[in-house]
Motif scaffolding. Structure first.
Motif, PDB file in Angstrom:
ATOM      1  N   PHE A   1       0.844  -1.187   0.000  1.00 23.54           N
ATOM      2  CA  PHE A   1       0.000   0.000   0.000  1.00 23.54           C
ATOM      3  C   PHE A   1       0.878   1.234   0.000  1.00 23.54           C
ATOM      4  CE2 PHE A   1      -3.202  -2.772   2.138  1.00 23.54           C
ATOM      5  CZ  PHE A   1      -4.144  -2.673   1.132  1.00 23.54           C
ATOM      6  N   ASP A   2       0.355   2.295  -0.528  1.00 23.17           N
ATOM      7  CA  ASP A   2       1.065   3.562  -0.509  1.00 23.17           C
ATOM      8  C   ASP A   2       0.812   4.232   0.852  1.00 23.17           C
ATOM      9  OD1 ASP A   2       2.064   6.015  -0.828  1.00 23.17           O
ATOM     10  OD2 ASP A   2       0.740   6.626  -2.483  1.00 23.17           O
ATOM     11  N   ASP A   3       1.858   4.257   1.705  1.00 20.88           N
ATOM     12  CA  ASP A   3       1.682   4.795   3.056  1.00 20.88           C
ATOM     13  C   ASP A   3       1.375   6.285   3.055  1.00 20.88           C
ATOM     14  OD1 ASP A   3       1.888   2.455   4.353  1.00 20.88           O
ATOM     15  OD2 ASP A   3       4.054   2.592   4.670  1.00 20.88           O
ATOM     16  N   SER A   4       1.677   6.934   1.929  1.00 22.61           N
ATOM     17  CA  SER A   4       1.394   8.366   1.882  1.00 22.61           C
ATOM     18  C   SER A   4      -0.001   8.623   1.310  1.00 22.61           C
ATOM     19  CB  SER A   4       2.454   9.071   1.019  1.00 22.61           C
ATOM     20  OG  SER A   4       2.353   8.545  -0.285  1.00 22.61           O
ATOM     21  N   ASP A   5      -0.840   7.601   1.293  1.00 24.59           N
ATOM     22  CA  ASP A   5      -2.203   7.717   0.754  1.00 24.59           C
ATOM     23  C   ASP A   5      -2.990   8.755   1.562  1.00 24.59           C
ATOM     24  OD1 ASP A   5      -4.858   7.434   0.053  1.00 24.59           O
ATOM     25  OD2 ASP A   5      -4.806   5.235  -0.011  1.00 24.59           O
ATOM     26  N   GLU A   6      -3.063   9.944   0.994  1.00 24.76           N
ATOM     27  CA  GLU A   6      -3.696  11.076   1.693  1.00 24.76           C
ATOM     28  C   GLU A   6      -5.188  10.823   1.908  1.00 24.76           C
ATOM     29  OE1 GLU A   6      -4.162  14.512   3.694  1.00 24.76           O
ATOM     30  OE2 GLU A   6      -2.269  13.532   3.163  1.00 24.76           O
ATOM     31  N   LYS A   7      -5.823  10.191   0.918  1.00 26.18           N
ATOM     32  CA  LYS A   7      -7.268   9.916   1.025  1.00 26.18           C
ATOM     33  C   LYS A   7      -7.537   8.977   2.207  1.00 26.18           C
ATOM     34  CE  LYS A   7      -8.799  10.491  -3.754  1.00 26.18           C
ATOM     35  NZ  LYS A   7      -7.625  10.944  -4.485  1.00 26.18           N
ATOM     36  N   PHE A   8      -6.665   7.981   2.355  1.00 17.60           N
ATOM     37  CA  PHE A   8      -6.833   7.042   3.468  1.00 17.60           C
ATOM     38  C   PHE A   8      -6.719   7.787   4.799  1.00 17.60           C
ATOM     39  CE2 PHE A   8      -5.238   4.160   6.712  1.00 17.60           C
ATOM     40  CZ  PHE A   8      -6.127   3.096   6.617  1.00 17.60           C
ATOM     41  N   ALA A   9      -5.738   8.687   4.892  1.00 25.51           N
ATOM     42  CA  ALA A   9      -5.527   9.433   6.143  1.00 25.51           C
ATOM     43  C   ALA A   9      -6.756  10.289   6.476  1.00 25.51           C
ATOM     44  CB  ALA A   9      -4.272  10.298   6.016  1.00 25.51           C
ATOM     45  N   VAL A  10      -7.319  10.935   5.464  1.00 27.10           N
ATOM     46  CA  VAL A  10      -8.509  11.782   5.684  1.00 27.10           C
ATOM     47  C   VAL A  10      -9.673  10.899   6.148  1.00 27.10           C
ATOM     48  CG1 VAL A  10     -10.254  13.214   4.516  1.00 27.10           C
ATOM     49  CG2 VAL A  10      -7.817  13.538   4.003  1.00 27.10           C
ATOM     50  N   MET A  11      -9.861   9.756   5.484  1.00 27.99           N
ATOM     51  CA  MET A  11     -10.985   8.875   5.837  1.00 27.99           C
ATOM     52  C   MET A  11     -10.782   8.284   7.230  1.00 27.99           C
ATOM     53  SD  MET A  11     -12.297   7.030   2.400  1.00 27.99           S
ATOM     54  CE  MET A  11     -10.811   6.197   1.963  1.00 27.99           C
ATOM     55  N   ARG A  12      -9.531   7.965   7.569  1.00 25.07           N
ATOM     56  CA  ARG A  12      -9.286   7.372   8.895  1.00 25.07           C
ATOM     57  C   ARG A  12      -9.687   8.358  10.002  1.00 25.07           C
ATOM     58  NH1 ARG A  12      -6.248   6.138  13.034  1.00 25.07           N
ATOM     59  NH2 ARG A  12      -6.048   3.931  13.602  1.00 25.07           N
ATOM     60  N   ARG A  13      -9.446   9.654   9.759  1.00 21.27           N
ATOM     61  CA  ARG A  13      -9.873  10.659  10.757  1.00 21.27           C
ATOM     62  C   ARG A  13     -11.398  10.682  10.865  1.00 21.27           C
ATOM     63  NH1 ARG A  13      -5.229  13.438   8.895  1.00 21.27           N
ATOM     64  NH2 ARG A  13      -6.326  14.637   7.306  1.00 21.27           N
ATOM     65  N   GLY A  14     -12.062  10.566   9.726  1.00 24.45           N
ATOM     66  CA  GLY A  14     -13.539  10.544   9.732  1.00 24.45           C
ATOM     67  C   GLY A  14     -14.080   9.324  10.472  1.00 24.45           C
ATOM     68  N   VAL A  15     -13.456   8.177  10.255  1.00 23.29           N
ATOM     69  CA  VAL A  15     -13.896   6.941  10.913  1.00 23.29           C
ATOM     70  C   VAL A  15     -13.652   7.053  12.422  1.00 23.29           C
ATOM     71  CG1 VAL A  15     -13.478   4.440  11.104  1.00 23.29           C
ATOM     72  CG2 VAL A  15     -13.504   5.529   8.850  1.00 23.29           C
ATOM     73  N   THR A  16     -12.502   7.592  12.800  1.00 21.01           N
ATOM     74  CA  THR A  16     -12.169   7.755  14.224  1.00 21.01           C
ATOM     75  C   THR A  16     -13.236   8.608  14.912  1.00 21.01           C
ATOM     76  OG1 THR A  16      -9.832   7.658  13.650  1.00 21.01           O
ATOM     77  CG2 THR A  16     -10.353   8.477  15.846  1.00 21.01           C
ATOM     78  N   ALA A  17     -13.668   9.671  14.251  1.00 22.19           N
ATOM     79  CA  ALA A  17     -14.665  10.568  14.856  1.00 22.19           C
ATOM     80  C   ALA A  17     -15.983   9.827  15.088  1.00 22.19           C
ATOM     81  CB  ALA A  17     -14.881  11.777  13.953  1.00 22.19           C
ATOM     82  N   VAL A  18     -16.382   8.950  14.165  1.00 24.50           N
ATOM     83  CA  VAL A  18     -17.652   8.218  14.327  1.00 24.50           C
ATOM     84  C   VAL A  18     -17.542   7.171  15.444  1.00 24.50           C
ATOM     85  CG1 VAL A  18     -19.284   6.626  13.207  1.00 24.50           C
ATOM     86  CG2 VAL A  18     -18.324   8.544  11.913  1.00 24.50           C
ATOM     87  N   LEU A  19     -16.395   6.492  15.536  1.00 25.27           N
ATOM     88  CA  LEU A  19     -16.299   5.337  16.452  1.00 25.27           C
ATOM     89  C   LEU A  19     -15.753   5.688  17.831  1.00 25.27           C
ATOM     90  CD1 LEU A  19     -14.913   2.564  14.025  1.00 25.27           C
ATOM     91  CD2 LEU A  19     -17.294   3.095  14.576  1.00 25.27           C
ATOM     92  N   GLU A  20     -15.371   6.949  18.061  1.00 22.42           N
ATOM     93  CA  GLU A  20     -14.601   7.222  19.286  1.00 22.42           C
ATOM     94  C   GLU A  20     -15.355   6.961  20.591  1.00 22.42           C
ATOM     95  OE1 GLU A  20     -13.017  11.139  19.118  1.00 22.42           O
ATOM     96  OE2 GLU A  20     -14.984  12.098  18.954  1.00 22.42           O
ATOM     97  N   ASP A  21     -16.700   7.048  20.586  1.00 16.54           N
ATOM     98  CA  ASP A  21     -17.428   6.825  21.839  1.00 16.54           C
ATOM     99  C   ASP A  21     -17.859   5.379  22.041  1.00 16.54           C
ATOM    100  OD1 ASP A  21     -17.238   9.449  22.533  1.00 16.54           O
ATOM    101  OD2 ASP A  21     -19.072  10.017  21.428  1.00 16.54           O
ATOM    102  N   ASP A  22     -17.536   4.492  21.091  1.00 15.40           N
ATOM    103  CA  ASP A  22     -18.030   3.118  21.209  1.00 15.40           C
ATOM    104  C   ASP A  22     -17.222   2.308  22.235  1.00 15.40           C
ATOM    105  OD1 ASP A  22     -19.731   0.847  19.973  1.00 15.40           O
ATOM    106  OD2 ASP A  22     -17.701   0.039  20.080  1.00 15.40           O
ATOM    107  N   ASN A  23     -17.946   1.535  23.042  1.00 16.55           N
ATOM    108  CA  ASN A  23     -17.255   0.674  24.018  1.00 16.55           C
ATOM    109  C   ASN A  23     -17.644  -0.789  23.824  1.00 16.55           C
ATOM    110  OD1 ASN A  23     -19.849   0.567  24.940  1.00 16.55           O
ATOM    111  ND2 ASN A  23     -19.402   1.158  27.050  1.00 16.55           N
ATOM    112  N   SER A  24     -18.190  -1.123  22.627  1.00 14.41           N
ATOM    113  CA  SER A  24     -18.692  -2.485  22.426  1.00 14.41           C
ATOM    114  C   SER A  24     -17.850  -3.275  21.418  1.00 14.41           C
ATOM    115  CB  SER A  24     -20.157  -2.435  21.971  1.00 14.41           C
ATOM    116  OG  SER A  24     -20.244  -1.808  20.711  1.00 14.41           O
ATOM    117  N   GLY A  25     -16.598  -2.872  21.237  1.00 20.31           N
ATOM    118  CA  GLY A  25     -15.721  -3.668  20.375  1.00 20.31           C
ATOM    119  C   GLY A  25     -15.642  -3.176  18.944  1.00 20.31           C
TER     120      GLY A  25
END
Ligand code: ADP
Length: 245
Positions: free
Chosen positions: A3-27
């Motif tokens: 994979f291209d580690d400098s994949d900017e799109k992946f980095a942007v999406m990972r921040r979006g995913v983190t924001a949605v999942l940050e309050d979850d405590n169910s795995g």
């Protein structure tokens, strides 16, 4: 597969995913997401056929953000979080469609309705996600789920037997739990079945190893709990499954 580690799109999406999942405590935390990505990457490497690595990686990253356990049953089918995250990152529409197709056809409750992914990329992500639910980490995730605000709160009740051939309707009957639900019963109602649901050879190998870990854990647990009738139940369950596959 690289994979291209400098994949900017992946980095942007990972921040979006983190924001949605940050309050979850169910795995459904980022640890789970990162492990599914890593397993899916490994499965791609082990496969001797062409797989679109980018689509695999994006689908693994986005597979939980519209889960019914995160957004509720009504909103789950809209895939609004995933669509927003992909378009904010500027993903091209064809890739978006392929990722959406994978995520909308994977997961245990959909498989109970006969829905399974159709592409090799979908098989890889589905196998990686299902492998993450089993083995030592799978058992820990089930425990974490059972004691979370979404779970039954029951670890083991000798008098409540699992509904082995559970239907999709029962599985989701009270939102995120049901009447026979417990940490131990979840193994019989889902986890011990996942080995037989793998779609790729690397997935089958990994699931086989993890299955043994879970079975040994349950065997030891039933001995410690003075529950010989459950030891027998596990033995018969396994025998029936193995003769069916
Ligand atoms: P996945 O993320 O593997 O698609 P889910 O979203 O259904 O699975 O659930 C997240 C984790 O919690 C998984 O490891 C799953 O096996 C576990 N889990 C789900 N439902 C239960 C339950 N009723 N009791 C215990 N564990 C559960």
């Amino acid at each position: 597969m690289t994979f291209d580690d400098s994949d900017e799109k992946f980095a942007v999406m990972r921040r979006g995913v983190t924001a949605v999942l940050e309050d979850d405590n169910s795995g459904h935390d980022m640890g789970h997401i990162d492990r599914v990505i890593a397993l899916a990457e490994r499965f791609c490497d082990e496969l001797d056929q062409d797989v679109d690595a980018e689509v695999v990686r994006y689908a693994a990253l986005l597979h939980e953000v519209d889960d019914y356990k995160i957004v509720g049953k009504e909103k789950s089918g809209e895939y609004a979080n995933m669509s927003k995250i992909m378009s904010d990152a500027g993903l091209n529409l064809e890739v978006q469609d392929r990722v959406r197709e994978i995520v909308s056809t994977m997961g245990y409750s959909k498989s109970l309705r006969g829905i399974r992914p159709k592409s090799i990329e979908g098989w890889v992500v589905s196998d990686a996600d299902m492998c993450e639910a089993i083995g030592a980490s799978g058992t820990l995730r089930a425990f974490q789920y059972a004691i979370s605000d979404k779970g039954s709160g029951v670890i083991f009740d000798k008098n409540i037997w699992p509904e082995v051939d559970i239907s999709a309707e029962t599985y989701n009957s009270s939102g995120t739990t049901h009447s026979t639900d417990s940490f131990v019963n979840h193994h019989f109602e889902k986890l011990l079945k996942l080995k037989g649901m793998m779609l790729t050879e690397p997935g089958k190998r990994e699931a086989g190893r993890r299955h043994v870990t879970m079975r040994e854990f349950l065997q030891a647990f039933f001995v410690e709990q003075n529950a010989p009738e459950w030891e027998k139940f596990l033995e018969i369950f396994e025998k029936e499954r193995n003769s069916a596959t």
